[in-house]
Design a protein around this motif. Structure first.
Motif, mmCIF file in Angstrom:
data_model
loop_
_atom_site.group_PDB
_atom_site.id
_atom_site.type_symbol
_atom_site.label_atom_id
_atom_site.label_comp_id
_atom_site.label_asym_id
_atom_site.label_seq_id
_atom_site.Cartn_x
_atom_site.Cartn_y
_atom_site.Cartn_z
ATOM 1 N N THR A 275 0.827 -1.203 0.000
ATOM 2 C CA THR A 275 0.000 0.000 0.000
ATOM 3 C C THR A 275 0.860 1.251 0.000
ATOM 4 O OG1 THR A 275 -1.421 -1.297 1.415
ATOM 5 C CG2 THR A 275 -2.004 1.008 1.125
ATOM 6 N N VAL A 276 1.918 1.214 0.821
ATOM 7 C CA VAL A 276 2.822 2.361 0.882
ATOM 8 C C VAL A 276 3.400 2.636 -0.504
ATOM 9 C CG1 VAL A 276 4.983 3.197 1.848
ATOM 10 C CG2 VAL A 276 3.399 1.921 3.284
ATOM 11 N N LEU A 277 3.877 1.568 -1.148
ATOM 12 C CA LEU A 277 4.499 1.745 -2.464
ATOM 13 C C LEU A 277 3.471 2.239 -3.480
ATOM 14 C CD1 LEU A 277 6.779 -1.410 -2.517
ATOM 15 C CD2 LEU A 277 7.464 0.961 -2.224
ATOM 16 N N PHE A 278 2.280 1.691 -3.408
ATOM 17 C CA PHE A 278 1.230 2.110 -4.342
ATOM 18 C C PHE A 278 0.888 3.585 -4.166
ATOM 19 C CE2 PHE A 278 -0.737 -1.912 -5.965
ATOM 20 C CZ PHE A 278 -0.653 -1.507 -7.269
ATOM 21 N N MET A 279 0.727 3.966 -2.898
ATOM 22 C CA MET A 279 0.434 5.369 -2.632
ATOM 23 C C MET A 279 1.532 6.240 -3.233
ATOM 24 S SD MET A 279 -2.254 6.304 -1.026
ATOM 25 C CE MET A 279 -1.909 7.830 -0.173
ATOM 26 N N SER A 280 2.774 5.809 -3.035
ATOM 27 C CA SER A 280 3.882 6.640 -3.493
ATOM 28 C C SER A 280 3.934 6.702 -5.012
ATOM 29 C CB SER A 280 5.202 6.135 -2.922
ATOM 30 O OG SER A 280 5.625 4.991 -3.620
ATOM 31 N N SER A 281 3.521 5.640 -5.688
ATOM 32 C CA SER A 281 3.697 5.651 -7.136
ATOM 33 C C SER A 281 2.438 6.080 -7.881
ATOM 34 C CB SER A 281 4.125 4.269 -7.632
ATOM 35 O OG SER A 281 3.017 3.450 -7.838
ATOM 36 N N VAL A 282 1.256 5.788 -7.339
ATOM 37 C CA VAL A 282 0.040 6.089 -8.092
ATOM 38 C C VAL A 282 -0.646 7.344 -7.573
ATOM 39 C CG1 VAL A 282 -2.181 5.207 -8.835
ATOM 40 C CG2 VAL A 282 -0.268 3.658 -8.629
ATOM 41 N N MET A 283 -0.669 7.521 -6.238
ATOM 42 C CA MET A 283 -1.420 8.656 -5.691
ATOM 43 C C MET A 283 -0.571 9.926 -5.586
ATOM 44 S SD MET A 283 -4.277 7.357 -5.466
ATOM 45 C CE MET A 283 -5.175 8.693 -4.701
ATOM 46 N N LEU A 284 0.649 9.765 -5.099
ATOM 47 C CA LEU A 284 1.484 10.945 -4.858
ATOM 48 C C LEU A 284 1.621 11.857 -6.076
ATOM 49 C CD1 LEU A 284 3.110 12.148 -2.512
ATOM 50 C CD2 LEU A 284 5.128 11.081 -3.475
ATOM 51 N N PRO A 285 1.865 11.296 -7.293
ATOM 52 C CA PRO A 285 2.005 12.194 -8.455
ATOM 53 C C PRO A 285 0.770 13.051 -8.687
ATOM 54 C CG PRO A 285 2.757 10.004 -8.996
ATOM 55 C CD PRO A 285 2.138 9.903 -7.647
ATOM 56 N N LEU A 286 -0.405 12.552 -8.299
ATOM 57 C CA LEU A 286 -1.621 13.331 -8.521
ATOM 58 C C LEU A 286 -1.733 14.485 -7.526
ATOM 59 C CD1 LEU A 286 -4.146 10.436 -9.196
ATOM 60 C CD2 LEU A 286 -3.007 11.907 -10.843
ATOM 61 N N PHE A 287 -1.105 14.332 -6.350
ATOM 62 C CA PHE A 287 -1.170 15.390 -5.349
ATOM 63 C C PHE A 287 -0.186 16.511 -5.649
ATOM 64 C CE2 PHE A 287 -2.316 11.806 -2.229
ATOM 65 C CZ PHE A 287 -3.613 11.840 -2.666
ATOM 66 N N LEU A 288 0.911 16.150 -6.309
ATOM 67 C CA LEU A 288 1.961 17.141 -6.552
ATOM 68 C C LEU A 288 1.485 18.144 -7.591
ATOM 69 C CD1 LEU A 288 5.049 14.806 -6.676
ATOM 70 C CD2 LEU A 288 4.534 16.483 -4.937
ATOM 71 N N PRO A 289 1.996 19.363 -7.525
ATOM 72 C CA PRO A 289 1.662 20.332 -8.565
ATOM 73 C C PRO A 289 2.135 19.809 -9.914
ATOM 74 C CG PRO A 289 3.474 21.105 -7.199
ATOM 75 C CD PRO A 289 2.910 19.915 -6.518
ATOM 76 N N SER A 290 1.410 20.136 -10.962
ATOM 77 C CA SER A 290 1.775 19.576 -12.257
ATOM 78 C C SER A 290 3.142 20.109 -12.654
ATOM 79 C CB SER A 290 0.743 19.935 -13.305
ATOM 80 O OG SER A 290 1.060 21.161 -13.889
ATOM 81 N N GLY A 291 3.929 19.267 -13.256
ATOM 82 C CA GLY A 291 5.276 19.655 -13.634
ATOM 83 C C GLY A 291 6.309 19.195 -12.632
ATOM 84 N N VAL A 292 5.881 18.842 -11.438
ATOM 85 C CA VAL A 292 6.828 18.341 -10.446
ATOM 86 C C VAL A 292 6.673 16.833 -10.367
ATOM 87 C CG1 VAL A 292 7.493 18.334 -8.034
ATOM 88 C CG2 VAL A 292 6.690 20.438 -9.104
ATOM 89 N N THR A 293 7.720 16.123 -10.680
ATOM 90 C CA THR A 293 7.675 14.682 -10.478
ATOM 91 C C THR A 293 8.847 14.311 -9.597
ATOM 92 O OG1 THR A 293 8.946 14.360 -12.482
ATOM 93 C CG2 THR A 293 6.563 14.127 -12.656
ATOM 94 N N ILE A 294 8.556 13.505 -8.596
ATOM 95 C CA ILE A 294 9.624 13.027 -7.729
ATOM 96 C C ILE A 294 10.054 11.670 -8.249
ATOM 97 C CG2 ILE A 294 10.226 12.371 -5.392
ATOM 98 C CD1 ILE A 294 8.264 14.310 -4.366
ATOM 99 N N ASP A 295 11.346 11.485 -8.295
ATOM 100 C CA ASP A 295 11.877 10.247 -8.837
ATOM 101 C C ASP A 295 11.237 9.024 -8.172
ATOM 102 O OD1 ASP A 295 14.189 9.097 -10.489
ATOM 103 O OD2 ASP A 295 14.264 8.044 -8.575
#
Lengths: 444, 340
Positions: free
Chosen positions: A285-305
């Motif tokens: 779940t942690v990994l999923f949140m980090s890979s699928v949900m987190l990018p949607l929360f970040l401002p567009s244009g910012v991607t964390i590796d």
């Protein structure tokens, strides 16, 4: 004066050999394997089981295996494992898709890691403190620069762009300003608390200077080609995730364990909440949140590796487990130890560092190693967020059109199992060695 | 690669590892500025996207991204691939992590309308098919009455199967497994007569059988799985570039322009070819590319037919016939909108 009716033996009777049925191979077999009808039956069953497993395994992996050849024709011809495929893909299993010309950088990091571990783990080699400091401070920076290519562009962001254009210069100005603010705050806090202002400032300034050196090191362009983490894979990703997770979870775990046993309600509550939340959530779940949900929360244009996200997730997740393991050790230390340390006039951190933690950590070595081993195996879960660890790389390669065959997948899995076993077995053996050396095992 | 001050103390170094500029409205400008196309791909699917021993990508979906790079930069190597699994592929596109998703993605209404995505074309018309032993002696799926059919549990495959057999009044028996490997093993072991999944998958799985040539794929396709490249909604210019890259591939095959003869074709008198290679009209600049964009695609990557043959066609281990993916003039569905 002698009494003939009394016989006194003057010398010991010669020792008789043990009954033949209890010595030698036959005797050992008899006492250990065939001592009763029931045991005989069990022994025969066990032998049958071993033969039925070992013989086909050996046949498949060694006798019938194909050791060399090109492409799927070679594998198709095999009745056993297709090691030709593993051989062809071995570099990819080790480096992933890291550019071939740049792989010496990975080799160098592997070599440094191996050397550092040997220096740290063999008790006879001196200068443990210096080595540890090198491995914890210098090695991560060097490894980061070598693996990614370094040359981060630091351009600041506190001063608006229209006042000052983004540049390294702006970043360092801002860094200086933030440092000044932090130092002033710390000095004020120390004065208020009645602690030594000079010492506080010295410690903080040292920490900030170290951070500045680290930032400088990762931002200098050393002329290495930039390799994105999307191209990392295989053993490289597995080791990066595992080693980072282990080194980060240990100090975090200690802090959380101490926090959970602290008398300060806020610290205690924060630790409890942190530990229970992270332990209550599956790693997937942690990994999923980090890979699928987190990018949607970040401002567009910012991607964390993606790899970095996984590293943070794994480290926090494992520090929660580590905290509970270490808390077990803390609880096993008798109250008298704490009181004695206090009576000697030691402060909290001195007491923990010199009296309590050395004993507590020693007690929980089996638990720590257990955590480390499960962390090492949990690294395979990063596959579900599209990172190719060792197992993921093997799975992906088994699906290549040039090598697909009935035995390709199985060969890859056997190889993976073998390598994971080597690593985990190595870890537990070393832990056993440390335990014997520190003599904490409960001897019978 | 840029990093700002707050991020240094917050997310520290790792942010910078992948802090990429992206998802603004003008993807084409972004792509041109950074110098490469970021393409989301399948990590491992035979014929569509696989990396070889040296880490070189190849496959039908991969070649589409290379064609896109050739159209924009006249250089098929200016593309970076992000391997994505099925769950994260749309997030990666929506968040701007990738510019285009070329990952055997089925074009459906809900995805096209409510997910904020746009499908640019159909690189491969897939659909559910049946794999049988040649020894079984059937030549059509309609002869599969009373067959035992192996499939994966809980997939649309199972539902399509039920629909097909019910509507044709054929009794059948499902043998379902959780994992693809198990299904294949069951089929190999003879626990069922038929193995059903998407046809492209059947060709790929057939390679993992001990004697692939003893098995055949029946001609019937019982479901629609049009697979194609996807972009974000709201950037029509980029959508056009991706869409017309696809049409250029198909048009090239229709016009008989191949990687080998594209240089001679540039002097052709055929008006259609003249427009295609950019000798006439300003079609490239209309979508923000150079005028010889289409010629560059063919010169660097080939036309649709060449891509198909190279990756999945009869001469490859997969050996997939053109079928629905043939040109419309040859009984297939591939139809290149005219460039004029």
């Amino acid at each position: 004066m002698s009494n003939p009716s009394v016989y006194v033996r003057a010398a010991m009777a010669p020792a008789q050999p043990a009954p033949r049925s209890t010595v030698g191979v036959a005797g050992w077999l008899r006492t250990n394997l065939f001592s009763s009808l029931w045991n005989t039956v069990l022994t025969l069953l066990a032998i049958a089981l071993i033969v039925s497993i070992v013989v086909p395994t050996v046949r498949f992996t060694l006798v019938d295996a194909v050791w060399s050849g090109e492409g799927r024709e070679a594998c198709l011809a095999a009745n056993g494992a297709c090691w030709a495929y593993v051989k062809a893909y071995l570099p990819q299993f080790i480096y992933g898709r890291y550019p071939i010309d740049e792989r010496w950088r990975v080799d160098l990091v592997y070599a440094m890691l191996a050397l550092g571990l040997v220096l740290l783990m063999v008790p006879r080699i001196p200068a443990k403190g210096a080595t540890l400091a090198f491995m914890l401070l210098v090695f991560p920076v060097v490894a980061f620069v070598l693996l990614t290519g370094g040359g981060l562009e630091l351009d600041g962001g506190l001063i608006p762009d229209d006042v000052m254009a983004p540049s390294a210069f702006r970043f360092w100005i801002e860094y200086g300003a933030v440092c000044a603010v932090l130092l002033a705050l710390a000095a004020a806090l120390a004065a208020w608390q009645g602690a030594s202002v000079a010492r506080t400032l010295r410690n903080l300034a040292a920490a900030l200077a170290v951070l500045a050196v680290v930032l400088l090191a990762v931002s200098v362009d050393v002329g290495l080609e930039h390799v994105e983490t999307a191209n990392w894979g295989g053993m490289l990703v597995t080791l990066v995730v595992a080693v980072t997770g282990m080194t980060a979870s240990m100090p975090l775990g200690v802090l959380l364990a101490l926090g959970r046993r602290s008398n300060m309600p806020v610290v205690r509550l924060a630790s409890v909440v942190f530990i229970e939340v992270w332990r209550g959530v599956p790693l997937i779940t942690v990994l999923f949140m980090s890979s699928v949900m987190l990018p949607l929360f970040l401002p567009s244009g910012v991607t964390i590796d993606k790899l970095f996200r996984a590293l943070v997730g794994v480290a926090l997740f494992n520090s929660a487990y580590m905290a509970e393991v270490i808390r077990g050790g803390l609880q096993a230390i008798p109250r008298g130890q704490y009181e004695a340390a206090r009576a000697l006039g030691l402060g909290y951190w001195q007491m923990m560092r010199m009296i309590v933690l050395p004993q507590a950590l020693r007690l929980v070595i089996p638990g720590i190693v257990g955590s480390f081993i499960s962390l090492f195996k949990d690294t395979t879960l990063v596959l579900i967020i599209g990172l190719f660890d060792f197992l993921g790389q093997i799975q992906a390669s088994a699906n290549s059109a040039t090598w697909a065959s009935p035995v390709t997948g199985i060969s890859g899995y056997i190889f993976a199992a073998f390598v994971y076993w080597i690593f985990c077995f190595g870890m537990s053996q070393y832990a056993g060695f440390v335990e014997r050396r520190l003599d904490t095992g409960y001897k019978r | 690669m840029r990093i700002n001050f707050t991020a240094v103390f917050g997310a520290a170094i790792g942010v910078a590892l992948g802090l990429a500029g992206a998802a603004s409205a003008a993807t084409l400008d972004d792509v041109k500025a950074k110098g490469f196309v970021q393409c989301g791909a399948n990590p491992s699917l035979i014929g569509f996207a696989t990396a070889d021993e040296k880490g070189e990508w190849s496959g039908l979906d991969i070649d589409f991204c290379r064609a896109l790079a050739a159209a924009i930069f006249n250089d098929p190597t200016k593309v970076k691939f992000t391997p994505l699994n099925a769950k994260e592929r749309f997030t990666a596109l929506q968040s701007g992590e990738i510019d285009v998703l070329s990952r055997n993605t089925t074009w459906t209404m809900s995805r096209d309308t409510s997910l904020g995505l746009k499908f640019a074309g159909v690189m491969y018309y897939d659909g559910q098919g049946f794999l049988v032993r040649k020894a079984l002696g059937v030549s059509s799926a309609l002869e599969l009455s009373n067959a035992r059919v192996c499939t994966q549990t809980g997939t649309t495959t199972e539902l399509n199967l039920a629909d097909y057999f019910r509507s044709n009044n054929m009794p059948y028996e499902v043998v379902a497994y959780e994992k693809n490997e198990e299904v294949l093993q069951a089929y190999e072991a003879g626990r069922c007569d038929v193995y059903t999944t998407d046809a492209s998958g059947l060709y790929a799985e057939r390679l993992k059988l001990a004697a692939p040539d003893d098995h055949m794929i029946l001609p019937e396709i019982i479901s629609k799985e049009p697979l194609g490249p996807v972009v974000r909604q709201g950037d029509d210019q980029w959508f056009n570039v991706v869409k017309w890259t696809y049409y250029a591939l198909v048009n090239a095959e229709e016009l008989g322009i191949t990687q080998a003869n594209v240089e001679q074709m540039k002097t052709s008198e055929n008006p259609e070819i003249k427009r295609f290679v950019g000798a006439e009209g300003e079609f490239g600049s209309a979508i923000g590319l150079s005028n010889d964009w289409a010629a560059n695609i063919v010169a660097k990557v080939g036309n649709y037919g060449e891509i198909f043959d190279r990756n999945v066609g009869p001469s490859t281990p997969l050996g997939i016939a053109r079928g629905l993916n043939n040109l419309w003039t040859k009984g297939g569905l591939q139809y290149g909108m005219p460039i004029r």
